[in-house]
Design a protein around this motif. Structure first.
Motif, mmCIF file in Angstrom:
data_model
loop_
_atom_site.group_PDB
_atom_site.id
_atom_site.type_symbol
_atom_site.label_atom_id
_atom_site.label_comp_id
_atom_site.label_asym_id
_atom_site.label_seq_id
_atom_site.Cartn_x
_atom_site.Cartn_y
_atom_site.Cartn_z
ATOM 1 N N THR A 44 -5.783 -30.938 39.581
ATOM 2 C CA THR A 44 -5.818 -29.550 39.137
ATOM 3 C C THR A 44 -7.271 -29.098 39.055
ATOM 4 O O THR A 44 -8.195 -29.923 38.990
ATOM 5 C CB THR A 44 -5.175 -29.405 37.750
ATOM 6 O OG1 THR A 44 -5.976 -30.125 36.816
ATOM 7 C CG2 THR A 44 -3.746 -29.953 37.743
ATOM 8 N N PRO A 45 -7.540 -27.780 39.018
ATOM 9 C CA PRO A 45 -8.927 -27.304 38.884
ATOM 10 C C PRO A 45 -9.639 -27.909 37.669
ATOM 11 O O PRO A 45 -10.805 -28.264 37.744
ATOM 12 C CB PRO A 45 -8.765 -25.790 38.755
ATOM 13 C CG PRO A 45 -7.520 -25.495 39.528
ATOM 14 C CD PRO A 45 -6.605 -26.661 39.261
ATOM 15 N N LEU A 46 -8.906 -28.035 36.542
ATOM 16 C CA LEU A 46 -9.532 -28.588 35.337
ATOM 17 C C LEU A 46 -9.946 -30.039 35.559
ATOM 18 O O LEU A 46 -11.070 -30.443 35.237
ATOM 19 C CB LEU A 46 -8.559 -28.496 34.155
ATOM 20 C CG LEU A 46 -9.147 -28.904 32.796
ATOM 21 C CD1 LEU A 46 -10.218 -27.926 32.351
ATOM 22 C CD2 LEU A 46 -8.030 -28.994 31.758
ATOM 23 N N HIS A 47 -9.023 -30.833 36.141
ATOM 24 C CA HIS A 47 -9.332 -32.242 36.382
ATOM 25 C C HIS A 47 -10.427 -32.409 37.442
ATOM 26 O O HIS A 47 -11.281 -33.303 37.336
ATOM 27 C CB HIS A 47 -8.075 -32.992 36.799
ATOM 28 C CG HIS A 47 -7.072 -33.127 35.697
ATOM 29 N ND1 HIS A 47 -5.841 -33.713 35.874
ATOM 30 C CD2 HIS A 47 -7.121 -32.741 34.386
ATOM 31 C CE1 HIS A 47 -5.171 -33.691 34.732
ATOM 32 N NE2 HIS A 47 -5.934 -33.090 33.817
ATOM 33 N N ARG A 50 -20.018 -27.792 42.110
ATOM 34 C CA ARG A 50 -18.569 -27.794 42.354
ATOM 35 C C ARG A 50 -17.808 -27.852 41.032
ATOM 36 O O ARG A 50 -16.779 -27.179 40.861
ATOM 37 C CB ARG A 50 -18.191 -28.990 43.225
ATOM 38 C CG ARG A 50 -18.649 -28.867 44.675
ATOM 39 C CD ARG A 50 -18.288 -30.122 45.459
ATOM 40 N NE ARG A 50 -18.779 -30.034 46.833
ATOM 41 C CZ ARG A 50 -18.750 -31.047 47.697
ATOM 42 N NH1 ARG A 50 -18.222 -32.214 47.329
ATOM 43 N NH2 ARG A 50 -19.221 -30.894 48.928
ATOM 44 N N ALA A 51 -18.297 -28.659 40.109
ATOM 45 C CA ALA A 51 -17.656 -28.736 38.797
ATOM 46 C C ALA A 51 -17.660 -27.372 38.109
ATOM 47 O O ALA A 51 -16.670 -26.970 37.478
ATOM 48 C CB ALA A 51 -18.373 -29.770 37.924
ATOM 49 N N ARG A 52 -18.775 -26.655 38.223
ATOM 50 C CA ARG A 52 -18.856 -25.307 37.631
ATOM 51 C C ARG A 52 -17.842 -24.375 38.268
ATOM 52 O O ARG A 52 -17.134 -23.615 37.583
ATOM 53 C CB ARG A 52 -20.275 -24.767 37.823
ATOM 54 C CG ARG A 52 -20.505 -23.354 37.319
ATOM 55 C CD ARG A 52 -21.759 -22.784 37.935
ATOM 56 N NE ARG A 52 -21.660 -22.773 39.409
ATOM 57 C CZ ARG A 52 -22.711 -22.602 40.220
ATOM 58 N NH1 ARG A 52 -23.935 -22.465 39.710
ATOM 59 N NH2 ARG A 52 -22.549 -22.588 41.534
ATOM 60 N N ASP A 53 -17.743 -24.420 39.606
ATOM 61 C CA ASP A 53 -16.811 -23.535 40.308
ATOM 62 C C ASP A 53 -15.361 -23.849 39.930
ATOM 63 O O ASP A 53 -14.547 -22.935 39.717
ATOM 64 C CB ASP A 53 -17.003 -23.669 41.821
ATOM 65 C CG ASP A 53 -18.372 -23.170 42.278
ATOM 66 O OD1 ASP A 53 -19.029 -22.451 41.490
ATOM 67 O OD2 ASP A 53 -18.797 -23.533 43.395
#
Length: 870
Positions: free
Chosen positions: A37-40, A67-70
Motif C-alpha cells: 500500500t502507499p503507506l507501507h 519516493r517515501a515522501r511521495d
C-alpha cells in the motif's frame, strides 16, 4: 523477525533500522517486492533511505526518501509525510544541501502534530547540531523532550537526551552532558535498539574524554566499535571522535592514519559529505600535531571549502583555525595572517566554541613572531583567561598564553611561574594515564612550556636554574611504574596467543615459507594487547618531590661528575655537575650531533664483521667529532672520577665510551638526573638471587651462559624449553642479578613490542611491565637491546626504560649490532668485575680494557653501555 503485511509490522521496520540495520534493509526490500500500500511503500522506502544515508550512498538515500515522501502524500497522512520530510531534511544536510534540508525540516515541523512533531523537532535539532548551530539545536530538543516523555516514547526520548548531551559537550558543558547521558543510558537499558546503544557508548566515550579521562574514552570507543562491528555498520562518526582522543593522547600519527582510512572508505560508498568534511578536519588537526604542515594545509583547505558550501559556520571556523596554524607552522607570517586568526577567534568566541582560546593564542603567537608585542598582548590576554578552568589541555593553552605574555614583557619570573603552573596541570593529567606509552607521549603537550622555561633559564644566566628546568620535563614517564591491573585474563590470553603466533611466524620465515596470514594475526593481537594497556587508568602519583640540585650535588660526592646535556634553541648546553656546583658550557648543534651519531652507528655495524679493520680510524675520528659537538670545552673539566651522562632522548644511541675523553673512564648513562638519583638510592634485594637465561638461535649458542653457570654455583639457569616467557618472568621478579643472552629486536613501528627471543616466542616490553620488581641488575648481552623510540617532549620507550621504574638500578645493554663471538669474552670479563664487588659501570670499563686490542673487540666494547647507577 519476519515482517508480514500488517501495518504494525511494517511500522516496526523504522525502529529496527537502528536496532539491526542490515536486517531492516533486507525486510524493507522484501516489502517493496510485494506491491505494498502507499503507506507501507512510504515506510519501506524511508527505511532504505535511512540505511543508505547512514551507512551507504547518500545519492541513493535521497532517491528513496523522495519516493517515501511521495508515497506518504498519496497515503494522505500528514504525520507520515512530516516524518519522512524530517528524514529527508537530515539526509539533504548530510549531503551538503543545507538550505534544502532545513526547508524540508521546517515543512515537517509544520505538517506534523503532537508526538510526530516532537520527533521532527528532534531531527531538526540534530541537523542544527551537525551545522554547528548549537543554540537552535538546544531550543528544538528542549521543545521535543517533554512531549516524547509524555507519550512514553522511550526510544526517541533517549535519542533526544543523547543529542542534548552531545550539544552540551560541544559547548563545553561537561556536567550537563554527563547528566543527560546517564538518563539516556537508563532508558536504553530497557530497549533492544542495539545500534542506538552502540551510539550511546560512543557518546559516553566522548564525555569521558571531555572530562579529561583519556583511558576511559579509549575503552568506551573500542567497546562501541565492537558493537558496531557485530551490526556490520560503518563507524565514521566514531573515527572522528577517536581521532580527537588519540591526538590528546599524543598519538597524532595514528589519528591521521585513521582519518585518512575513513575518508577513503567514505568516498568508496558515496557517503555523507558532512562526515567527509569532519574527517578532513580531524586529519588536518592530526597532521598539524604530527608536525606535517603540508598535509595539514591540504586537508584543512578542502575542509574549509566543504564546510563553507554546507553553510556550517561553526565547523568552517574550526577548519580555518587549523589552516592558519598549519600555515604559521610552515613558516608563513604576516599582518594578514594575524588578522585572519583574530577573525576566526572572534567567530569561535561568538559561537561559544571551546577552541576560541586556542585561536586567540595563535593570533598572539603570530604577532609576536612578527615582532609586534603590542598587537599580540590583547589576544594573549584573552587566551590566558582559560588557564584557571576547563579541561587540562584548555588550561595548558591559557598558561602558554600567559608565559608568552610574560616573555614579551621581559619578566623571567613570570615566564617560569606560568610554565611551572602549566606543567603542573599536565602532570596531573598525565598521571591519570596508566600506560607508560601514553604517559610518555602526553608530554608532547608540554614541550612548548618546557622550551620557554629553558630559554628563560638560559637567559637569566644561572646554570643551576637551567639544570632544574632541564629536569622538570625530562624522562617524566619513568618517574613511576606503569599501572598494572591485578588480573586481566583477556590481556594475558592475548599475550599468550601473540607469543605463539610470533614464534610460528619466525619459524616459517627461517624455513622460507610465506607468512602473510600469521603476520595479519600477529598485527591483530598487537592491536588488541595495546588497546587493553591503553585503557588502564593511572593509579600512581609519580615522584612528588621536585628535583633538588643541592641533593644531586651532595650525592655525587667529590669524585663523580654528572653531565646533563640540555638543548635550547637547537644547541647543546653542557651542564657539568660536581664539586658542589653546576657549570655551563656551550657545545654544538643537536642536528649535527645526531648526524654524526648515525655515522658512528654505521661504522660500528661494519666493524661487527671480520675484515672491516680499515673502518676503525673513520669511527674513531667520528668519535672525536662527536665529543666536540656534545661536550665542547666541558671535556677538559671532567676530572678523574666516574662520569654520568644524561643526554636528551634523541642522543641515547651514542656509544659514549667511544668519545676520547670517556674511553678510559667509568661511564654510565641515565635518562635524567632524577632517574640516576633513584637508581643510586635503590637497595638490592635480600639474598641476591642470580638468574641466567639463554634464548634460542644464538650464533655462539649463548656460550657465556654455560661458563657463568659454573661461576655462579647457586644461580637459576633457564635454557632450551625452560627459557619460556612465563618461567623467565617468574625468575626475574625480584632477582639480584640477571643475565639474558637472547636475540633482541627493536620495533620502530611499535617500541612496546620490542623483544627478547625466548623458547616460546618473544618476551616484549609489556611483559617486563608486569613484573612486581625487575632485577636489581640486569645484563642484556645481544644486539639492539639499548635502542629506544623517542616520543613526547623528551621521553624514551624501549626494553631498558621498561626496567628502570620497576626497581632496576643498573643495566648493561647494546645499542648496535655486535659480533656474537666477540661478546663472550666481554661478558665473562664483566662478570669478573661484578664478582669482585665492582658496580656495573666500573666492571664494564674494566671488561673493555681486558679485551684483545683488535678493531672487532674494540667496537664490541664500545657498543655496550651501562645505564643507571649500580
Amino acid at each position: 523477525m519476519e515482517v508480514t503485511a500488517g501495518s504494525d509490522a511494517v511500522q516496526d521496520l523504522l525502529p529496527l533500522v537502528f536496532a539491526a540495520p542490515n536486517e531492516a534493509l533486507t525486510q524493507a526490500e522484501a516489502v517493496l517486492r510485494r506491491r505494498p500500500t502507499p503507506l507501507h511503500a512510504s515506510v519501506a522506502h524511508q527505511v532504505i533511505g535511512i540505511w543508505q544515508r547512514d551507512f551507504g550512498d547518500t545519492r541513493l538515500a535521497l532517491r528513496h526518501l523522495r519516493r517515501a515522501r511521495d508515497w506518504a502524500a498519496r497515503a494522505g497522512s500528514a504525520d507520515r509525510e512530516a516524518d519522512v520530510l524530517a528524514t529527508l531534511g537530515v539526509a539533504l544536510v548530510h549531503s551538503g544541501r543545507t538550505r534544502q534540508g532545513l526547508d524540508a525540516l521546517g515543512r515537517g515541523v509544520r505538517r506534523g502534530t503532537g508526538h510526530t512533531r516532537a520527533r521532527v523537532l528532534f531531527r531538526r535539532a540534530y541537523a542544527w547540531w551537525v551545522l554547528g548551530h548549537h543554540k537552535e539545536a538546544l531550543e528544538d530538543v528542549r521543545r521535543a523532550v517533554p512531549v516524547l516523555r509524555h507519550a512514553g516514547d522511550v526510544i526517541w526520548t533517549a535519542r533526544a537526551l543523547t543529542l542534548r548531551a552531545t550539544v552540551h559537550l560541544a559547548l563545553g558543558a561537561v556536567e550537563r552532558a554527563e547528566a543527560d547521558f546517564a538518563s539516556a543510558e537508563d532508558l536504553w537499558a530497557v530497549t533492544d535498539q542495539e545500534h542506538d546503544k552502540a551510539d550511546a557508548v560512543e557518546s559516553r566515550g566522548l564525555a569521558a574524554f571531555r572530562s579529561g579521562d583519556v583511558p576511559a574514552a579509549l575503552r568506551l570507543l573500542d567497546e562501541a566499535e565492537e558493537r558496531y562491528a557485530k551490526l556490520g555498520t560503518p563507524t565514521f562518526m566514531l573515527s572522528i571522535r577517536r581521532c580527537e582522543v588519540l591526538m590528546a593522547a599524543g598519538l597524532a600519527a595514528e589519528a591521521l592514519a585513521e582519518a585518512d582510512t575513513a575518508i577513503a572508505e567514505l568516498d568508496s560508498i558515496g557517503g555523507q559529505s558532512t562526515r567527509k568534511a569532519e574527517l578532513l578536519l580531524a586529519a588536518a588537526r592530526a597532521a598539524r600535531q604530527a608536525d606535517d604542515p603540508a598535509t595539514a594545509t591540504a586537508r584543512a583547505e578542502l575542509a574549509v571549502r566543504l564546510f563553507a558550501g554546507q553553510r556550517r559556520t561553526w565547523w568552517e571556523a574550526q577548519a580555518r583555525l587549523v589552516l592558519i596554524g598549519a600555515r604559521h607552522a610552515a613558516g608563513k607570517g604576516s599582518g594578514k595572517l594575524v588578522a585572519d586568526a583574530a577573525a576566526v577567534a572572534g567567530t569561535l568566541a561568538g559561537l561559544g566554541a571551546p577552541a576560541a582560546p586556542e585561536a586567540f593564542l595563535l593570533a598572539g603567537r603570530i604577532a609576536l613572531d612578527l615582532g609586534r608585542p603590542a598587537d599580540a598582548e590583547p589576544y594573549l590576554a584573552v587566551a590566558a583567561r582559560s588557564r584557571h578552568n576547563g579541561p587540562p589541555l584548555a588550561r595548558m593553552t591559557g598558561w602558554a598564553a600567559q608565559a608568552l605574555r610574560a616573555r614579551a614583557a621581559g619578566s623571567t619570573r613570570g615566564v617560569l611561574e606560568a610554565c611551572r603552573r602549566g606543567l603542573d596541570v599536565l602532570d596531573d593529567h598525565r598521571m591519570t594515564l596508566g600506560a607508560s606509552e601514553l604517559r610518555a607521549r602526553a608530554t608532547a603537550q608540554g614541550a612548548e612550556l618546557a622550551a620557554l622555561a629553558q630559554q628563560a633559564a638560559l637567559r637569566s644566566g644561572g646554570p643551576r636554574r637551567l639544570l632544574v628546568w632541564s629536569e622538570r620535563w625530562r624522562a617524566t614517564a619513568l618517574s613511576a611504574p606503569p599501572t598494572r591491573p591485578p588480573a586481566d585474563p583477556e590481556l594475558l590470553s592475548h599475550m599468550t596467543a601473540y607469543r605463539e603466533i610470533a614464534a610460528r611466524a619466525e619459524e616459517a620465515r627461517m624455513e622460507g615459507r610465506p607468512v602473510p596470514a600469521l603476520e595479519r594475526e600477529q598485527r591483530r593481537l598487537e592491536r588488541a594487547i595495546r588497546s587493553r594497556t591503553l585503557h588502564m587508568r593511572g593509579e600512581a602519583h609519580g615522584d612528588d618531590a621536585r628535583f633538588d640540585a643541592g641533593r644531586l650535588l651532595e650525592r655525587l660526592g667529590d669524585g663523580v661528575r654528572l653531565v646533563e646535556l640540555a638543548v635550547v634553541d637547537g644547541r647543546v648546553q653542557v651542564l657539568l655537575c660536581g664539586q658542589g656546583r653546576v657549570r655551563r658550557f656551550g657545545a654544538g648543534l643537536l642536528a649535527a650531533a645526531e648526524a654524526e651519531a648515525e655515522h658512528v652507528q654505521a661504522g660500528l655495524r661494519r666493524l661487527a664483521h671480520p675484515g672491516a679493520q680499515a673502518r676503525l680510524p673513520v669511527v674513531e675520528a667520528a668519535g672525536r667529532r662527536l665529543e666536540e659537538l656534545l661536550l665542547g670545552p666541558a671535556a677538559a673539566h671532567l676530572g678523574e672520577g666516574p662520569v654520568v651522562i644524561v643526554p636528551p632522548g634523541r642522543l641515547h644511541r651514542v656509544p659514549w665510551a667511544l668519545l676520547p675523553s670517556l674511553r678510559e673512564r667509568v661511564v654510565s648513562v641515565s635518562p635524567s638526573a632524577s632517574s640516576w638519583l633513584r637508581a643510586r638510592e635503590t637497595r638490592p634485594p635480600r639474598g641476591g638471587r642470580k638468574v641466567l637465561v639463554r634464548g634460542p638461535g644464538l650464533a655462539t649458542g649463548g656460550a657465556e651462559v654455560t661458563r657463568l653457570a659454573a661461576r655462579y654455583s647457586g644461580a637459576t639457569v633457564l635454557e632450551h624449553g625452560e627459557a619460556s616467557v612465563p618461567r623467565v618472568l617468574a625468575e626475574l621478579d625480584g632477582a639480584g642479578l640477571a643475565h639474558i643472552a637472547a636475540h633482541g629486536t627493536f620495533r620502530t613501528d611499535g617500541p612496546m613490542f620490542s623483544s627478547l627471543r625466548m623458547a616460546d616466542g618473544p618476551l616484549i616490553v609489556h611483559d617486563f611491565e608486569r613484573l612486581g620488581r625487575s632485577p636489581y641488575r640486569i645484563i642484556l648481552s645481544c644486539c639492539d637491546t639499548a635502542r629506544f623510540a623517542t616520543v613526547g617532549a623528551d621521553e624514551l620507550l624501549g626494553l631498558v626504560t621498561a626496567l628502570l621504574p620497576l626497581g632496576t638500578a643498573g643495566v648493561v645493554a647494546c645499542s648496535a649490532p655486535v659480533n656474537d663471538a666477540a661478546v663472550v669474552p666481554l661478558m665473562l670479563a664483566l662478570h669478573e668485575g661484578l664478582a669482585a664487588g665492582l658496580p656495573l659501570p666500573e666492571a664494564l670499563r674494566d671488561a673493555r680494557a681486558a679485551l684483545p686490542p683488535d678493531p672487532l673487540h674494540r667496537a664490541t666494547g664500545w657498543a655496550f653501555t651501562a645505564f643507571g647507577a649500580a
